[in-house]
Design an enzyme around this catalytic site. Structure first.
Site, PDB file in Angstrom:
ATOM      1  N   TYR A 127      39.043  23.798  32.649  1.00  0.00           N
ATOM      2  CA  TYR A 127      37.928  24.152  32.411  1.00  0.00           C
ATOM      3  C   TYR A 127      36.016  23.542  32.515  1.00  0.00           C
ATOM      4  O   TYR A 127      36.833  22.484  31.776  1.00  0.00           O
ATOM      5  CB  TYR A 127      37.056  24.893  30.984  1.00  0.00           C
ATOM      6  CG  TYR A 127      36.156  25.607  30.279  1.00  0.00           C
ATOM      7  CD1 TYR A 127      35.088  25.766  31.525  1.00  0.00           C
ATOM      8  CD2 TYR A 127      36.247  26.137  28.874  1.00  0.00           C
ATOM      9  CE1 TYR A 127      34.126  26.671  30.540  1.00  0.00           C
ATOM     10  CE2 TYR A 127      35.237  26.492  28.397  1.00  0.00           C
ATOM     11  CZ  TYR A 127      34.080  26.951  29.776  1.00  0.00           C
ATOM     12  OH  TYR A 127      32.840  27.584  29.481  1.00  0.00           O
ATOM     13  N   LYS A 155      38.873  26.858  35.334  1.00  0.00           N
ATOM     14  CA  LYS A 155      37.662  27.803  35.115  1.00  0.00           C
ATOM     15  C   LYS A 155      36.152  27.366  35.490  1.00  0.00           C
ATOM     16  O   LYS A 155      36.165  26.318  34.910  1.00  0.00           O
ATOM     17  CB  LYS A 155      37.756  28.451  34.034  1.00  0.00           C
ATOM     18  CG  LYS A 155      36.818  29.329  33.051  1.00  0.00           C
ATOM     19  CD  LYS A 155      36.565  29.395  31.782  1.00  0.00           C
ATOM     20  CE  LYS A 155      35.294  30.318  31.204  1.00  0.00           C
ATOM     21  NZ  LYS A 155      35.315  30.410  30.006  1.00  0.00           N
ATOM     22  N   ILE A 196      38.222  34.656  33.571  1.00  0.00           N
ATOM     23  CA  ILE A 196      37.766  34.262  32.691  1.00  0.00           C
ATOM     24  C   ILE A 196      36.022  34.984  32.214  1.00  0.00           C
ATOM     25  O   ILE A 196      35.506  34.254  31.887  1.00  0.00           O
ATOM     26  CB  ILE A 196      37.755  33.077  31.875  1.00  0.00           C
ATOM     27  CG1 ILE A 196      39.521  32.654  32.326  1.00  0.00           C
ATOM     28  CG2 ILE A 196      37.337  33.045  31.071  1.00  0.00           C
ATOM     29  CD1 ILE A 196      39.585  31.057  31.655  1.00  0.00           C
TER      30      ILE A 196
END
Length: 287
Positions: A127, A155, A196
């Site tokens: 992330y 992400k 996401i």
């Protein structure tokens, strides 16, 4: 994959029954899965017991652990690995991991961090959120992490859509996931294979339709829908994103509720803007 907001009661306790129903509703509404214990899920304010139960609730409600990607961020690598092991024990299919966020970690420390958590055995999605962590997973570093065997996807929340092309060049086997709602179309066109998502907590059917059209290259469907939703989607990239999305959930009849301190209720002018944009989207059938 919806980064789920966590329903809280007025006394700020977790409403697990409402959360389970919310997970089921998201999947029934066309979303592919859920990401519990992310920033939107206020994981930083949860006790260990609450955080563990949220994952177990999500897995049970989803009915398929492959649909659940718990966030396992923590200040220490050992703690993140323990959360990844807990996710595996609960039956989750993958985990989402921020880089070290207690300090501005150098590349070697970032690589060691991801390698440690990968040892838990679940696929790890990196992330990249350089605004909050102060650690930027630039394309070259992502390529190293992928080459190390530590991550399978990223992400991408930097907002710099140009990075999509460099990531594809340096790490062609690394899956790119849209990390910010308000660059969905741009990253989908650039080759993202997942999202996401934040705002589908309130508007899942419209979100699913937008995403699938965007990744399919159906701009005739995606572009007008994206334009219509963008007044809401851009809140996902603002400091007040948790409160804004929860307010939209409340307006849409979903279990949003308050946020835990230190997050405060939205200022009246912000709440008014979010409310107006949400009501407009619902009136236009975008929920």
């Amino acid at each position: 994959m919806v980064a789920t907001a966590l329903p809280l009661r007025e006394d700020l306790s977790v409403d697990y029954d409402a959360y389970a129903e919310h997970v089921r509703w998201l999947i029934d509404s066309g979303c592919d899965g859920v990401v519990p214990n992310g920033s939107l899920g206020e994981y930083q304010t949860l006790t260990d017991e609450e955080r563990t139960r949220v994952v177990a609730t999500a897995v049970e409600a989803a009915g398929d652990g492959a649909r659940v990607m718990p966030g396992v961020a923590a200040y220490g690598s050992a703690e993140s690995r323990r959360w990844a092991e807990q996710a595996a024990e609960a039956g989750a299919g993958s985990v989402l991991l921020l880089p070290p966020n207690a300090y501005r970690a150098e590349a070697a420390a970032v690589r060691a961090h991801y390698a440690e958590v990968a040892r838990a055995g679940l696929p790890v999605v990196a992330y990249n959120n350089p605004y909050d962590t102060k650690v930027d997973l630039v394309p070259g570093l992502l390529a190293q992490l992928h080459g190390d065997g530590s991550i399978v996807a990223v992400k991408e929340f930097s907002g710099d859509v140009r990075r999509a092309y460099e990531i594809a060049e340096l790490a062609p086997g690394l899956d790119l996931l849209i990390g910010a709602d308000d660059v969905l179309l741009e990253l989908a066109v650039a080759g993202a294979v997942g999202w996401i998502a934040g705002y589908p907590n309130a508007l899942p059917q419209a979100g699913a339709k937008l995403f699938h059209a965007a990744v399919a290259g159906d701009l005739e469907t995606a572009l007008p829908l994206y334009r219509a939703l963008h007044p809401l989607l851009r809140w996902d990239s603002k400091t007040e994103f948790v409160q804004a999305i929860k307010l939209s959930m409340d307006i849409a009849g979903r279990p949003g509720g308050p946020t835990r301190p230190p997050r405060l209720p939205l200022a009246p002018e912000i709440a008014s803007a979010v409310r107006a944009a949400t009501e407009k989207a619902i009136a236009e059938g975008l929920n």
